[in-house]
Design an enzyme around this catalytic site. Structure first.
Site, PDB file in Angstrom:
ATOM      1  NE  ARG A  51      39.050  41.727  15.306  1.00 12.33           N
ATOM      2  CZ  ARG A  51      40.010  41.921  14.411  1.00 12.33           C
ATOM      3  NH1 ARG A  51      40.566  43.080  14.291  1.00 12.33           N
ATOM      4  NH2 ARG A  51      40.396  40.953  13.599  1.00 12.33           N
ATOM      5  CB  THR A  52      38.223  36.917  20.156  1.00 13.13           C
ATOM      6  OG1 THR A  52      37.392  37.364  19.089  1.00 13.13           O
ATOM      7  CG2 THR A  52      37.359  36.260  21.202  1.00 13.13           C
ATOM      8  CE  LYS A  80      52.554  16.458  23.531  1.00 14.04           C
ATOM      9  NZ  LYS A  80      52.920  16.574  24.951  1.00 14.04           N
ATOM     10  NE  ARG A 101      37.881  32.632  17.994  1.00 15.82           N
ATOM     11  CZ  ARG A 101      37.859  33.784  17.335  1.00 15.82           C
ATOM     12  NH1 ARG A 101      38.766  34.031  16.413  1.00 15.82           N
ATOM     13  NH2 ARG A 101      36.948  34.695  17.601  1.00 15.82           N
TER      14      ARG A 101
HETATM   15  C1  NCD Z   1      34.842  36.839  13.862  1.00 10.77           C
HETATM   16  C2  NCD Z   1      35.002  35.391  14.239  1.00 10.77           C
HETATM   17  O1  NCD Z   1      36.099  34.929  14.549  1.00 10.77           O
HETATM   18  O2  NCD Z   1      33.993  34.711  14.196  1.00 10.77           O
HETATM   19  N1  NCD Z   1      35.852  37.661  14.362  1.00 10.77           N
HETATM   20  C3  NCD Z   1      35.882  38.011  15.681  1.00 10.77           C
HETATM   21  O3  NCD Z   1      35.815  37.198  16.575  1.00 10.77           O
HETATM   22  N2  NCD Z   1      35.941  39.307  15.956  1.00 10.77           N
HETATM   23  C4  NCD Z   1      34.531  37.014  12.424  1.00 10.77           C
HETATM   24  C5  NCD Z   1      35.504  36.530  11.400  1.00 10.77           C
HETATM   25  O4  NCD Z   1      36.481  35.845  11.681  1.00 10.77           O
HETATM   26  O5  NCD Z   1      35.258  36.838  10.220  1.00 10.77           O
END
Ligand code: NCD
Length: 360
Positions: A51-52, A80, A101
């Site tokens: 999703r993100t 690396k 992320r």
């Molecule tokens: C969450 C995350 O990655 O923190 N998911 C998300 O970004 N929609 C929650 C999860 O991974 O459980």
């Protein structure tokens, strides 16, 4: 130029403005379809995501912009040994804005101190996830018509659930909000949220171990996944993984007008039998995420155009002679990162790591 690392980087007025922009995008998508023409978003995902990442990329595309990036650490030079700081400097050469992320807490913050374009935290370890919170706020606003005077139940992994931490920080700013924390003993809310946010602001909250008992009073139920990847001892995960399962019997105890949210992915904590309940808002929440990310990208790019200078680091009460003991902190693996703490509570003499917020 500004980055969004924590939801607290946005004022309540800005949150309200982002929600208003997202609602306008929903009503008038054509008006926005070229707003980011010739701009590029880089998505740097060192941890898995559906999703993100895809909603960030869809958001940029629907604004007429373009996207580049990677979806796993192994396909980047981090494998690396490249540092977060160097990665951020390099990506700044190729993109106008980046979403990161990372499994290490504080990694997007380090990137933001080194990038020359805005950085958005798309989830750092068990720490923060501000853009998920933006999706949550728009969902609550669209489902219930308000963000104030709500009783919000948070259920499951409140310790490692970064979405929960950011949501509590955001919702604590709205009047009349009360939290019901529903978690097993081992997965209770971290102390920095409890003391820095709930206690400090005098926000009412109660801790309950039974979901059934909590149900009747809730306006919002925020379910979370027990996150296997955050546990050092897998036997603890095995013991806790089935702690809470939302099913139609439990939904029968809830108010008629309430909503169930979940950042997703779900494993088994919400039975698929709940999906058709009109109060189940988690798939609509995933769609709302795209609109809020569109609103945020627009806001940050407009600001960067007006003021390309990176915001200075607030140097108040910083100290450099303490050591962070959080094994998940970015400073635990990047040896050249200076150890930096901030005195966050003068009375109690509490210092917190500027990357991960853990106590010294
Ligand atoms: C969450 C995350 O990655 O923190 N998911 C998300 O970004 N929609 C929650 C999860 O991974 O459980």
């Amino acid at each position: 130029m500004r980055s969004v690392i924590s939801i607290l980087d946005l004022s309540t007025e800005e949150l309200d403005k982002l929600i208003a922009t997202a609602k306008d995008i929903i009503a008038n998508p054509v008006k926005y379809q070229d707003k980011c023409a010739h701009k590029k978003l880089a998505t740097l995902f060192f941890e898995p995501s559906t999703r993100t990442r895809l909603s960030f990329e869809a958001a940029m595309m629907e604004l007429g912009g373009q996207v580049l990036g990677f979806s796993q650490a192994s396909s980047s030079s981090a494998s690396k040994g490249e540092s977060m700081a160097d990665t951020a400097k390099i990506v700044s050469c190729y993109a106008d804005i980046m979403a990161i992320r990372h499994p290490r807490e504080g990694a997007p913050f380090v990137a933001s101190r080194n990038a020359t374009v805005p950085v958005i935290n798309a989830g750092d370890g068990g720490h923060n996830h501000p853009t998920q919170t933006l999706a949550d706020l728009l969902t609550i606003s669209r489902e219930l018509g308000r963000l104030d005077n709500l009783t919000i139940g948070l259920c499951g992994d409140l310790k490692y659930g970064r979405t929960v931490h950011s949501l509590i920080e955001a919702m604590s700013r709205y009047p009349g909000v009360k939290f019901v924390l529903i978690a097993p003993e081992e997965l209770k809310l971290p102390s920095y949220i409890r003391y820095n946010v709930l206690e400090k602001l005098g926000i009412p909250y109660e801790e309950i171990s039974s979901l059934e008992e909590a149900m009747p009073q809730l306006d919002v139920l925020y379910m979370t996944r027990i996150q296997q990847e955050r546990f050092e001892d897998l036997s603890v995960y095995e013991r806790l993984k089935d702690s809470y399962v939302l099913n139609p019997e439990k939904m029968a105890l809830a108010k008629e007008k309430m909503c169930v949210l979940h950042p997703l992915p779900r494993v088994n904590e919400i039975s698929v039998k709940v999906d058709d309940d009109p109060r189940a808002a988690y798939f609509r929440q995933a769609l709302n995420a795209k609109y809020m990310r569109m609103a945020l990208i627009l806001m940050l790019l407009e600001e960067a155009e007006r003021n390309p200078q990176r915001e200075e680091l607030d140097e108040t009460d910083l100290v450099y002679d303490l050591h962070c003991n959080n094994p998940k902190c970015i400073s635990a693996v990047e040896q050249e990162l200076p150890q930096v703490f901030r005195l966050t509570d003068k009375e109690a003499g509490i210092h917190r790591c500027i990357y991960c917020e853990q106590k010294a």
